[in-house]
Design an enzyme around this catalytic site. Structure first.
Site, PDB file in Angstrom:
ATOM      1  N   LYS A 154       0.055  50.682  14.548  1.00  0.00           N
ATOM      2  CA  LYS A 154       1.576  50.321  14.181  1.00  0.00           C
ATOM      3  C   LYS A 154       2.333  51.193  13.403  1.00  0.00           C
ATOM      4  CE  LYS A 154       0.401  45.145  14.306  1.00  0.00           C
ATOM      5  NZ  LYS A 154       0.594  44.131  13.525  1.00  0.00           N
ATOM      6  N   ASP A 174       6.601  40.643  13.924  1.00  0.00           N
ATOM      7  CA  ASP A 174       5.740  40.195  12.892  1.00  0.00           C
ATOM      8  C   ASP A 174       6.642  39.354  11.902  1.00  0.00           C
ATOM      9  OD1 ASP A 174       3.304  40.695  14.094  1.00  0.00           O
ATOM     10  OD2 ASP A 174       3.277  42.517  12.777  1.00  0.00           O
TER      11      ASP A 174
END
Length: 282
Positions: free
Chosen positions: A65, A101
């Site tokens: 990420k 997220d």
């Protein structure tokens, strides 16, 4: 036929293909969503090559990420705030990155606690200071809270998070030493665990929710097990609980919409599908 993926290392345990496969079938769409295991040393080459392999984009999971954040050509404001990218797509030849997220956690919190839950929350406590904690804090900063405490076993990581995110919101953002949690918990109407503590195979999270205010809400982003020891202890005290599965489901919505052109819904059937998979492999 649109194609998408989830890339990580390892990635074989990801449940994202189940989620997106369910939506593809539900909407009668031709498309695919597959797992691709890429070692960190090869990740940069993968990002350059996936459009030529016919992929519209995909999801990024551990450990890529932060690397994705660095390597994409353009980033959304959410991704800039969090410092990590979990969703990729190509637009006019440009590789974009987003962090869904943030959306996933907040959408699940709203669905679980009801619209307007913020009216009962002045102070939140976020446990952990990794990428998930950054996404949670960024989401909470956009709500009318007064204070957010960030506690981490390594205090310097919490201090880094607070320094990076403080400028993005008028909500007071403060650190708490792990040893001082007992002084913060009685003031926190919302407690969120973003650490791996309490996850299957990990040490338990030593936190006593009985010290939280009445009607406090306790959330855990861990979803294996679905009811973590923290959530079980909170429920035993009559506190509201929010499990970690909804964040996984809701964060997938915007990526699916970008790649396949349809905005899917997080339904009871989808949740039941993933719960059955978790319970079957627990």
């Amino acid at each position: 036929m649109a194609k998408a993926f989830i890339v990580g290392h390892p990635v074989k345990h990801s449940r994202s293909p189940l989620i997106h496969g369910h939506w593809l079938e539900a909407h009668g769409l031709e498309g695919s969503y597959e797992r691709i295991d890429v070692a960190p040393v090869d990740f940069g080459d993968f990002l350059k090559s996936f459009p030529a392999r016919g992929f519209a984009g995909g999801n990024v999971t551990l450990p890529h990420k932060e690397a994705a954040f660095t390597l994409v050509q353009r980033r959304t404001q959410r991704a800039e705030r969090v410092g990590a990218v979990n969703t990729l797509w190509v637009e006019d030849g440009v590789l974009w990155g987003d962090n869904t997220d943030v959306l996933g956690f907040m959408a699940h919190l709203d669905a679980s606690l009801g619209t307007g839950w913020e009216q009962d929350v002045d102070t939140a406590l976020v446990l952990g200071a990794g990428g998930a904690a950054r996404a949670v804090v960024a989401g909470l900063q956009d709500r009318p809270l007064k204070r957010i405490f960030v506690a981490n076993r390594t205090l310097s990581k919490a201090e880094d998070l607070v320094r990076d995110l403080r400028r993005h919101s008028p909500v007071a953002l403060e650190t708490s030493a792990w040893e001082a949690l007992g002084r913060v918990i009685p003031h926190a109407q919302l407690i969120v665990n973003t650490t791996s503590l309490g996850m299957a195979g990990q040490p338990p999270l030593a936190l006593d929710p009985s010290r939280a205010p009445p009607r406090a809400a306790v959330a855990d982003i861990v979803y294996v097990p679905l009811q973590t020891p923290l959530l079980a202890a909170a429920a035993a005290q009559g506190l509201r609980t929010v499990d970690g599965l909804g964040m996984l489901l809701h964060q997938a919505v915007s990526g699916f919409q970008r790649w396949f052109g349809v905005t899917p819904e997080v339904t009871a059937d989808l949740r039941a599908l993933i719960v059955a998979d978790i319970e079957g492999k627990a």
